[in-house]
Design a protein around this motif. Structure first.
Motif, PDB file in Angstrom:
ATOM      1  N   ASN A 115     -15.609 -26.322  60.928  1.00  0.00           N
ATOM      2  CA  ASN A 115     -15.894 -24.903  60.772  1.00  0.00           C
ATOM      3  C   ASN A 115     -16.278 -24.655  59.314  1.00  0.00           C
ATOM      4  OD1 ASN A 115     -14.574 -22.009  59.924  1.00  0.00           O
ATOM      5  ND2 ASN A 115     -15.606 -21.949  61.912  1.00  0.00           N
ATOM      6  N   PHE A 116     -17.543 -24.291  59.094  1.00  0.00           N
ATOM      7  CA  PHE A 116     -18.042 -23.983  57.754  1.00  0.00           C
ATOM      8  C   PHE A 116     -17.738 -22.528  57.446  1.00  0.00           C
ATOM      9  CE2 PHE A 116     -20.343 -27.679  59.030  1.00  0.00           C
ATOM     10  CZ  PHE A 116     -20.617 -28.376  57.867  1.00  0.00           C
ATOM     11  N   TRP A 117     -17.148 -22.275  56.259  1.00  0.00           N
ATOM     12  CA  TRP A 117     -16.724 -20.928  55.910  1.00  0.00           C
ATOM     13  C   TRP A 117     -16.811 -20.699  54.401  1.00  0.00           C
ATOM     14  CZ3 TRP A 117     -12.556 -20.207  52.631  1.00  0.00           C
ATOM     15  CH2 TRP A 117     -11.744 -21.325  52.411  1.00  0.00           C
ATOM     16  N   CYS A 151     -16.839 -14.182  53.209  1.00  0.00           N
ATOM     17  CA  CYS A 151     -17.445 -13.966  54.528  1.00  0.00           C
ATOM     18  C   CYS A 151     -16.483 -13.222  55.461  1.00  0.00           C
ATOM     19  CB  CYS A 151     -17.818 -15.321  55.099  1.00  0.00           C
ATOM     20  SG  CYS A 151     -18.189 -15.358  56.852  1.00  0.00           S
ATOM     21  N   CYS A 191     -15.793 -14.933  58.824  1.00  0.00           N
ATOM     22  CA  CYS A 191     -14.957 -16.125  58.639  1.00  0.00           C
ATOM     23  C   CYS A 191     -13.484 -15.724  58.635  1.00  0.00           C
ATOM     24  CB  CYS A 191     -15.294 -16.833  57.331  1.00  0.00           C
ATOM     25  SG  CYS A 191     -16.991 -17.431  57.204  1.00  0.00           S
ATOM     26  N   GLN A 212     -23.323 -28.754  53.476  1.00  0.00           N
ATOM     27  CA  GLN A 212     -23.850 -27.463  53.928  1.00  0.00           C
ATOM     28  C   GLN A 212     -25.333 -27.600  54.278  1.00  0.00           C
ATOM     29  OE1 GLN A 212     -23.748 -24.485  50.851  1.00  0.00           O
ATOM     30  NE2 GLN A 212     -24.565 -22.896  52.167  1.00  0.00           N
ATOM     31  N   ALA A 216     -26.170 -25.135  57.309  1.00  0.00           N
ATOM     32  CA  ALA A 216     -25.217 -24.019  57.238  1.00  0.00           C
ATOM     33  C   ALA A 216     -25.708 -22.998  56.210  1.00  0.00           C
ATOM     34  CB  ALA A 216     -23.821 -24.536  56.893  1.00  0.00           C
ATOM     35  N   VAL A 271     -22.780 -18.448  57.242  1.00  0.00           N
ATOM     36  CA  VAL A 271     -21.455 -18.836  57.746  1.00  0.00           C
ATOM     37  C   VAL A 271     -20.867 -17.654  58.499  1.00  0.00           C
ATOM     38  CG1 VAL A 271     -20.908 -20.639  56.087  1.00  0.00           C
ATOM     39  CG2 VAL A 271     -20.434 -18.273  55.475  1.00  0.00           C
ATOM     40  N   PRO A 272     -19.965 -17.907  59.412  1.00  0.00           N
ATOM     41  CA  PRO A 272     -19.427 -19.203  59.803  1.00  0.00           C
ATOM     42  C   PRO A 272     -20.364 -19.965  60.740  1.00  0.00           C
ATOM     43  CG  PRO A 272     -18.372 -17.486  61.089  1.00  0.00           C
ATOM     44  CD  PRO A 272     -19.290 -16.797  60.110  1.00  0.00           C
TER      45      PRO A 272
END
Length: 170
Positions: free
Chosen positions: A64-66, A70, A73, A129, A134, A137-138
């Motif tokens: 999970n990219f955060w 955000c 997120c 990323q 990415a 995000v998320p």
């Protein structure tokens, strides 16, 4: 078109081409569709441990990219925390902080405020990323035991969507 404008256009075109080429040690961004190999990476956790994706072959992985800034997120993190506990023996869940677009201090505060216990990886240079496209995000990505993408989702997930992603790995 004057000689000046042609020269400027040529310089800008060359600069764009050179910047798009990247360097040999960067993972290359590829379309991340079901069945494609997940780009390999090596990142450190907040506690300084090194995690290399290819070392996780044979295991199911959820990324999970955060970022701390955000709002979506922040909203999905309690559900991710619950999923990390529910599936802790079946799926390796990692948060990937896009530290290149965030700060370490803000990321640490975010983790404390959210009471996150699953490992958080620091993408300080933004290479991962970039490799995982990415841009926003998320983003959540599931990877099977062979290191191939099972699912790639942009945006905030509902609890039902998360459950579906975890179940699709099992």
């Amino acid at each position: 078109m004057s000689r000046f404008w042609r020269s400027l256009l040529l310089v800008l075109t060359l600069a764009l081409f050179v910047s798009a080429c990247g360097t040999a040690d960067e993972p290359k961004a590829v379309p991340l569709t079901k069945g494609t190999p997940a780009p390999d990476f090596t990142l450190e956790t907040m506690s300084g441990q090194t995690v290399k994706l290819s070392d996780l072959r044979g295991q199911k992985v959820f990324l999970n990219f955060w970022a701390s800034w955000c709002p979506p997120c922040k909203e999905e993190m309690p559900d991710l925390q619950a999923m990390s506990r529910k599936y802790e023996d079946k799926v390796k869940l990692y948060g990937v902080n896009i530290t290149g677009d965030d700060t370490l201090e803000r990321a640490e505060m975010f983790i404390l405020e959210q009471k996150l216990t699953f490992p958080q990886l620091l993408d300080r240079e933004g290479k991962v990323q970039k490799a995982y496209n990415a841009i926003t995000v998320p983003i959540s990505v599931t990877i099977d035991e062979q290191g191939k993408i099972v699912e790639y989702r942009l945006g905030q997930l509902t609890q039902e969507q998360m459950e579906h992603m975890f179940q699709a790995l099992l």
